[in-house]
Write a protein that holds these residues in place. Structure first.
Motif, short mmCIF file in Angstrom:
data_model
loop_
_atom_site.label_atom_id
_atom_site.label_comp_id
_atom_site.label_asym_id
_atom_site.label_seq_id
_atom_site.Cartn_x
_atom_site.Cartn_y
_atom_site.Cartn_z
N UNK A 207 2.60 16.92 10.67
CA UNK A 207 1.12 16.90 10.87
C UNK A 207 0.37 15.96 11.46
N UNK A 208 1.00 14.64 11.37
CA UNK A 208 0.38 13.27 11.89
C UNK A 208 1.39 12.35 12.08
N UNK A 209 1.44 11.70 13.14
CA UNK A 209 2.15 10.45 13.33
C UNK A 209 1.24 9.05 13.34
N UNK A 210 0.19 9.15 12.60
CA UNK A 210 -0.68 8.19 12.41
C UNK A 210 -0.84 7.67 11.17
N UNK A 211 0.25 7.30 10.61
CA UNK A 211 0.13 6.56 9.11
C UNK A 211 1.06 5.39 9.09
N UNK A 212 0.70 4.46 8.19
CA UNK A 212 1.49 3.31 8.23
C UNK A 212 2.23 3.08 6.60
N UNK A 213 3.40 2.60 6.59
CA UNK A 213 4.04 2.55 5.25
C UNK A 213 4.46 1.11 5.30
N UNK A 214 5.56 0.94 4.33
CA UNK A 214 5.84 -0.56 4.11
C UNK A 214 6.86 -1.06 5.26
N UNK A 215 7.53 -0.25 5.97
CA UNK A 215 8.19 -0.52 7.23
C UNK A 215 7.48 -0.80 8.49
N UNK A 216 6.32 0.00 8.43
CA UNK A 216 5.50 0.08 9.72
C UNK A 216 5.01 1.49 10.01
N UNK A 217 5.22 2.11 11.08
CA UNK A 217 4.92 3.50 11.25
C UNK A 217 5.27 4.59 10.49
N UNK A 218 4.65 5.60 10.11
CA UNK A 218 5.22 6.62 9.26
C UNK A 218 4.42 8.03 9.79
N UNK A 219 5.18 9.02 9.15
CA UNK A 219 4.58 10.35 9.79
C UNK A 219 4.20 11.14 8.35
N UNK A 220 3.24 12.05 8.73
CA UNK A 220 2.92 13.10 7.56
C UNK A 220 3.49 14.34 7.76
N UNK A 221 4.28 15.04 6.93
CA UNK A 221 4.72 16.27 7.18
C UNK A 221 4.11 17.44 5.81
#
Length: 104
Positions: free
Chosen positions: A25-39
């Motif tokens: 759905x999106x590649x515009x998320x941030x998590x503990x390690x950096x970039x994250x994706x929403x599915x």
């Protein structure tokens, strides 16, 4: 060998299938390690206990998700959003980019 008709994301530690590219759905998320994706959906994951957490976009009830094969922590699932503008995230999965790779 898996069909290239269904490209997917796999666990970078053990190659376990995690999510289909079509569920991204999106590649515009941030998590503990950096970039994250929403599915929309994730597969072969185990949910940890849910807990409340203040994230950048508001307060949520989330559950950490782990690879069902190797146990690697991959990200989280949004269980509940306490702000109405974030309700669209409920039931969605956030996977850390560094924890997975895309296979065609």
């Amino acid at each position: 060998m898996e069909s290239s008709a269904n490209p997917l994301y796999r666990c970078s530690s053990c190659r376990n299938p995690l999510a289909l590219v079509q569920d991204l759905l999106s590649t515009n998320y941030i998590a503990k390690s950096g970039k994250a994706y929403m599915f929309q959906h994730a597969m072969n994951v185990v949910l940890g206990p849910k807990y409340d957490k203040q994230l950048m976009t508001g307060r949520f009830s989330i559950a950490d998700i782990f690879c069902s094969k190797c146990g690697e922590e991959l990200g989280w699932k949004y269980v509940e959003a306490y702000d109405i503008k974030n309700r669209f995230k409920e039931g969605k999965f956030i996977l850390e980019e560094i924890k997975m790779f895309q296979q065609y």
